[in-house]
Design an enzyme around this catalytic site. Structure first.
Site, mmCIF file in Angstrom:
data_model
loop_
_atom_site.group_PDB
_atom_site.id
_atom_site.type_symbol
_atom_site.label_atom_id
_atom_site.label_comp_id
_atom_site.label_asym_id
_atom_site.label_seq_id
_atom_site.Cartn_x
_atom_site.Cartn_y
_atom_site.Cartn_z
ATOM 1 N NE ARG A 3 -3.581 0.271 2.490
ATOM 2 C CZ ARG A 3 -4.191 0.586 3.633
ATOM 3 N NH1 ARG A 3 -4.294 -0.300 4.604
ATOM 4 N NH2 ARG A 3 -4.704 1.773 3.806
ATOM 5 C CG ASP B 159 -3.554 9.346 1.303
ATOM 6 O OD1 ASP B 159 -3.446 10.528 1.714
ATOM 7 O OD2 ASP B 159 -4.591 8.931 0.741
ATOM 8 C CG HIS C 286 -8.441 5.865 11.033
ATOM 9 N ND1 HIS C 286 -9.448 5.695 10.109
ATOM 10 C CD2 HIS C 286 -9.065 6.000 12.235
ATOM 11 C CE1 HIS C 286 -10.627 5.714 10.737
ATOM 12 N NE2 HIS C 286 -10.418 5.910 12.016
ATOM 13 C CB CYS D 274 12.753 -1.981 17.617
ATOM 14 S SG CYS D 274 13.039 -0.600 18.736
ATOM 15 C CB CYS E 197 13.458 -3.271 22.403
ATOM 16 S SG CYS E 197 11.984 -3.347 21.364
ATOM 17 C CB THR F 116 -15.755 9.496 4.831
ATOM 18 O OG1 THR F 116 -15.832 8.430 5.793
ATOM 19 C CG2 THR F 116 -16.627 10.653 5.276
ATOM 20 C CB SER F 117 -18.553 4.739 3.852
ATOM 21 O OG SER F 117 -17.611 4.337 4.828
HETATM 22 P P1 OAD Z 1 -14.802 3.868 2.540
HETATM 23 O O1 OAD Z 1 -14.179 2.975 1.526
HETATM 24 O O2 OAD Z 1 -15.615 3.247 3.604
HETATM 25 O O3 OAD Z 1 -15.701 4.945 1.796
HETATM 26 C C1 OAD Z 1 -15.225 5.667 0.697
HETATM 27 C C2 OAD Z 1 -16.267 6.668 0.302
HETATM 28 O O4 OAD Z 1 -15.738 7.444 -0.746
HETATM 29 C C3 OAD Z 1 -17.593 6.061 -0.214
HETATM 30 O O5 OAD Z 1 -18.688 6.675 0.447
HETATM 31 C C4 OAD Z 1 -17.576 6.397 -1.707
HETATM 32 O O6 OAD Z 1 -18.887 6.639 -2.226
HETATM 33 C C5 OAD Z 1 -16.746 7.660 -1.717
HETATM 34 N N1 OAD Z 1 -16.056 7.933 -2.987
HETATM 35 C C6 OAD Z 1 -15.599 7.060 -3.914
HETATM 36 N N2 OAD Z 1 -15.015 7.705 -4.931
HETATM 37 C C7 OAD Z 1 -15.099 9.034 -4.649
HETATM 38 C C8 OAD Z 1 -14.671 10.209 -5.315
HETATM 39 N N3 OAD Z 1 -14.017 10.173 -6.490
HETATM 40 N N4 OAD Z 1 -14.935 11.403 -4.726
HETATM 41 C C9 OAD Z 1 -15.570 11.465 -3.537
HETATM 42 N N5 OAD Z 1 -15.999 10.392 -2.865
HETATM 43 C C10 OAD Z 1 -15.763 9.175 -3.410
HETATM 44 O O7 OAD Z 1 -13.605 4.762 3.140
HETATM 45 P P2 OAD Z 1 -13.576 5.595 4.501
HETATM 46 O O8 OAD Z 1 -14.900 6.181 4.791
HETATM 47 O O9 OAD Z 1 -12.411 6.487 4.450
HETATM 48 O O10 OAD Z 1 -9.898 2.616 8.723
HETATM 49 O O11 OAD Z 1 -13.302 4.429 5.533
HETATM 50 C C11 OAD Z 1 -13.147 4.750 6.883
HETATM 51 C C12 OAD Z 1 -12.129 3.840 7.509
HETATM 52 O O12 OAD Z 1 -12.467 2.467 7.243
HETATM 53 C C13 OAD Z 1 -10.732 3.975 6.959
HETATM 54 O O13 OAD Z 1 -9.998 5.043 7.523
HETATM 55 C C14 OAD Z 1 -10.120 2.640 7.309
HETATM 56 C C15 OAD Z 1 -11.254 1.734 6.930
HETATM 57 O O14 OAD Z 1 -11.278 0.506 7.606
HETATM 58 C C16 OAD Z 1 -8.735 2.219 9.221
HETATM 59 O O15 OAD Z 1 -7.825 1.871 8.508
HETATM 60 C C17 OAD Z 1 -8.660 2.260 10.697
#
Ligand code: OAD
Length: 268
Positions: free
Chosen positions: A72, A106, A121, A155, A158, A196-197
């Site tokens: 990644r 990122d 995160h 590390c 340690c 974000t979802s």
């Molecule tokens: P998700 O993959 O859950 O959601 C991504 C969102 O981006 C969705 O609602 C899509 O509709 C939207 N999307 C896709 N393409 C897009 C675009 N071009 N422009 C705007 N929106 C777009 O990702 P996150 O909500 O970031 O956690 O997920 C939250 C967390 O779940 C992450 O930080 C990660 C994951 O498990 C950890 O790693 C702790």
């Protein structure tokens, strides 16, 4: 001429004094960084989160987990910020009392010029010892395939295995970062949630806190999400198009940082 929802959102942005931009994986999608839950392309559609993103997974198979995060990290290292990241930085430049709060691991906000975004995160670029927590230097990303094992470095203090500096399922968010994000959300007058979802807590609380305490909320997302419920304006579409359009509609088209800027790029 900007479309009506963009104009409505731009009106809110142009009058805002304190702005929080809250981002998720969708803002980086157009840079080629996969989201987590999008159909077909989302990481959690192709990979098992329990086997890759938990403390137990790292304990049981550190090379599998480290190799996956190296994959990644190498993908992100090759990616470049898109017009959405640049528009966010342009908002920060226009509204001095503004802050980016991101769930993304990122570094595309930083590379677009955002100042000290809060990473709820963690980061792909801040590995630390899994035993004593000492920060570890990261080497130039190897480029393993997405299923390749790579032994984590040890590390220097340690000799414990170094782990990615991200928050895994079952782990708490960094308390100071979460506190700062909640504080900013509590005090802002506009929160813009992007890509974000809204399904992962406690991060998803942040737009809700802002809305509860009286801030206006703009959502940028091609899809409906649970955050529709708190959004005053929903901009349905990709953020690399809609965020620059929003900035141009709020302040005119002369921001040199924005693609398509100039008199012909001006929105109404
Ligand atoms: P998700 O993959 O859950 O959601 C991504 C969102 O981006 C969705 O609602 C899509 O509709 C939207 N999307 C896709 N393409 C897009 C675009 N071009 N422009 C705007 N929106 C777009 O990702 P996150 O909500 O970031 O956690 O997920 C939250 C967390 O779940 C992450 O930080 C990660 C994951 O498990 C950890 O790693 C702790």
């Amino acid at each position: 001429m900007a479309e009506p929802h963009v104009r409505e959102a731009a009106e809110l942005l142009a009058h805002a004094r304190r702005v929080v931009v809250f981002t998720g994986a969708g803002i980086s999608a157009e840079s080629g960084v996969p989201t987590f839950r999008d159909a077909l392309t989302g990481l959690w559609r192709r990979f098992d989160a329990q086997a890759l993103a938990t403390p137990e997974a790292f304990r049981d198979d550190p090379a599998l987990v480290w190799g996956w995060y190296e994959w990644r990290r190498s993908r992100v290292s090759r990616a470049v910020p898109n017009a959405g990241h640049l528009a966010v930085a342009a908002i920060e430049a226009r509204v001095p009392d503004s802050l980016v709060v991101t769930q993304n691991v990122d570094d595309l906000h930083e590379r677009a010029g955002s100042v000290a975004p809060l990473h709820l995160h963690g980061s792909l670029f801040a590995p630390r010892c899994s035993v004593c927590a000492r920060p570890a230097p990261y080497e130039v990303a190897q480029e393993p395939g997405d299923g390749r094992r790579v032994s984590p470095p040890r590390c220097a203090r340690c000799a414990g295995p170094v782990r990615p500096g991200v928050v895994w399922f079952g782990e708490a968010l960094p308390a100071a970062v979460l506190e700062a994000a909640i504080g900013a959300a509590s005090g802002c007058d506009l929160l813009i949630t992007v890509g974000t979802s809204g399904l992962v807590y406690p991060a998803a609380e942040i737009p809700q806190v802002a809305a509860r305490l009286g801030a206006r909320v703009i959502q940028v997302n091609p899809e409906r999400t649970p955050l529709d419920a708190v959004a005053d304006v929903n901009l349905r579409g990709p953020s690399a198009q809609l965020l620059p359009a929003l900035v141009r509609a709020a302040w005119g088209g002369d921001d040199p940082a924005l693609p398509g800027a100039g008199p012909s790029g001006a929105g109404g």
